[in-house]
Design a protein around this motif. Structure first.
Motif, PDB file in Angstrom:
ATOM      1  N   SER A 124       0.848  -1.196   0.000  1.00  0.00           N
ATOM      2  CA  SER A 124       0.000   0.000   0.000  1.00  0.00           C
ATOM      3  C   SER A 124       0.879   1.240   0.000  1.00  0.00           C
ATOM      4  N   GLY A 125       0.301   2.338  -0.482  1.00  0.00           N
ATOM      5  CA  GLY A 125       1.030   3.596  -0.479  1.00  0.00           C
ATOM      6  C   GLY A 125       0.503   4.525  -1.548  1.00  0.00           C
ATOM      7  N   HIS A 126       0.957   5.764  -1.484  1.00  0.00           N
ATOM      8  CA  HIS A 126       0.496   6.796  -2.427  1.00  0.00           C
ATOM      9  C   HIS A 126       1.641   7.754  -2.708  1.00  0.00           C
ATOM     10  N   VAL A 127       1.893   7.977  -3.976  1.00  0.00           N
ATOM     11  CA  VAL A 127       2.865   8.984  -4.413  1.00  0.00           C
ATOM     12  C   VAL A 127       2.090  10.081  -5.126  1.00  0.00           C
ATOM     13  N   THR A 158       3.968   9.761 -13.909  1.00  0.00           N
ATOM     14  CA  THR A 158       2.866   9.490 -12.982  1.00  0.00           C
ATOM     15  C   THR A 158       1.928   8.438 -13.552  1.00  0.00           C
ATOM     16  N   LYS A 159       1.558   8.578 -14.808  1.00  0.00           N
ATOM     17  CA  LYS A 159       0.652   7.620 -15.431  1.00  0.00           C
ATOM     18  C   LYS A 159       1.321   6.248 -15.570  1.00  0.00           C
ATOM     19  N   SER A 160       2.596   6.251 -15.965  1.00  0.00           N
ATOM     20  CA  SER A 160       3.303   4.972 -16.121  1.00  0.00           C
ATOM     21  C   SER A 160       3.415   4.230 -14.789  1.00  0.00           C
ATOM     22  N   LEU A 161       3.792   4.957 -13.744  1.00  0.00           N
ATOM     23  CA  LEU A 161       3.935   4.329 -12.432  1.00  0.00           C
ATOM     24  C   LEU A 161       2.587   3.854 -11.891  1.00  0.00           C
ATOM     25  N   GLY A 169      -1.063  -2.283  -4.979  1.00  0.00           N
ATOM     26  CA  GLY A 169      -1.697  -1.483  -3.940  1.00  0.00           C
ATOM     27  C   GLY A 169      -1.132  -0.084  -3.776  1.00  0.00           C
ATOM     28  N   ILE A 170      -0.345   0.375  -4.739  1.00  0.00           N
ATOM     29  CA  ILE A 170       0.284   1.696  -4.646  1.00  0.00           C
ATOM     30  C   ILE A 170      -0.322   2.606  -5.707  1.00  0.00           C
ATOM     31  N   ARG A 171      -0.864   3.733  -5.268  1.00  0.00           N
ATOM     32  CA  ARG A 171      -1.447   4.721  -6.180  1.00  0.00           C
ATOM     33  C   ARG A 171      -0.436   5.823  -6.480  1.00  0.00           C
ATOM     34  N   VAL A 172      -0.545   6.401  -7.677  1.00  0.00           N
ATOM     35  CA  VAL A 172       0.374   7.462  -8.097  1.00  0.00           C
ATOM     36  C   VAL A 172      -0.436   8.538  -8.822  1.00  0.00           C
ATOM     37  N   GLU A 224      -3.992  10.050 -12.083  1.00  0.00           N
ATOM     38  CA  GLU A 224      -4.689  11.311 -12.348  1.00  0.00           C
ATOM     39  C   GLU A 224      -3.732  12.505 -12.293  1.00  0.00           C
ATOM     40  N   ILE A 225      -3.880  13.431 -13.242  1.00  0.00           N
ATOM     41  CA  ILE A 225      -3.198  14.725 -13.197  1.00  0.00           C
ATOM     42  C   ILE A 225      -4.283  15.754 -12.872  1.00  0.00           C
TER      43      ILE A 225
END
Length: 236
Positions: A124-127, A158-161, A169-172, A224-225
């Motif tokens: 899990s995590g968010h960048v 951002t989109k690639s990651l 479980g990691i959002r970017v 998302e941008i």
């Protein structure tokens, strides 16, 4: 201190948007790992301040290693550190180019790589990265080539990651601001800079912090941008 408390890393945290992001996350009882070249130690035991150039891989390692040692985890990374040098394209020097790439792109690369590796351990995590509306919406009279080159690269990354790590479980995500009232802009320029936005005024650092907090609490949003730019991205 409870290890259940969430932990956020914020780069470029000493002033402007970064300082506002730190304040906003502390109100939500997050523990903070704050970095900038000039940041001073905090009296708050829940804020760990690490000074250094984020473009230096050694600084990125210290931020993540010391953050995990102190707080036990990394839940969110806010890539806020960035610089802007406004000049006509042909007047940029090699030093200008190197400085902008060092902070805007190299800084993103090293700290994000290390933070994501830590997040993978917990699935899990968010960048979230602070980019720029001018990365994909140039404005006549604005000198934005280096911003487009570097911040536009972060939007693409951002989109690639987001796709690469979605099943882990990691959002970017990214927030793309317009021109924001920070110490970068002298007060006497605010009226002229505000006119670049359809809403007719500059944004506040709190507008960007609010957008970052929204994305951090939106579990079905990734890749998302989010433009927070007074309408710049819609047209003029």
């Amino acid at each position: 201190m409870s290890k259940s408390q969430k932990v956020v890393v914020v780069t470029g945290a000493s002033q402007g948007i970064g300082a506002e992001v730190v304040k906003a996350f502390r109100k939500l009882d997050y523990r903070i790992v704050a970095n900038s070249r000039s940041i001073k130690p905090s009296d708050d035991p829940n804020i760990l301040c690490i000074a250094g150039d984020i473009g230096d891989p050694a600084t990125a390692r210290r931020v993540i290693t010391e953050g995990v040692a102190r707080f036990g985890r990394i839940d969110t990374l806010v890539n806020n550190a960035g610089i802007y040098i406004g000049k006509p394209f042909t007047e940029h020097t090699a030093q200008d180019y190197a400085a902008v790439v060092n902070v805007n792109m190299t800084g993103f690369f090293h700290i994000t790589q290390l933070a994501v590796a830590e997040m993978e351990k917990h699935s899990s995590g968010h960048v979230v990265s602070v980019t720029s509306s001018t990365a994909d919406n140039a404005i006549s009279g604005g000198y934005s080539v280096l911003a487009a080159l570097t911040k536009g690269g972060l939007n693409a990354a951002t989109k690639s990651l987001a796709i690469e790590y979605a099943k882990k479980g990691i959002r970017v995500n990214a927030v793309a601001p317009g021109i924001i009232k920070t110490p970068m802009h002298a007060p006497e320029t605010h009226e002229a800079l505000g006119a670049f936005h359809p809403l007719g005024h500059m944004g506040e650092a709190s507008d960007i912090a609010d957008a970052i907090l929204f994305l951090d609490t939106a579990p079905f949003i990734t890749g998302e941008i989010l433009h927070v730019d007074g309408g710049q991205s819609a047209g003029r």
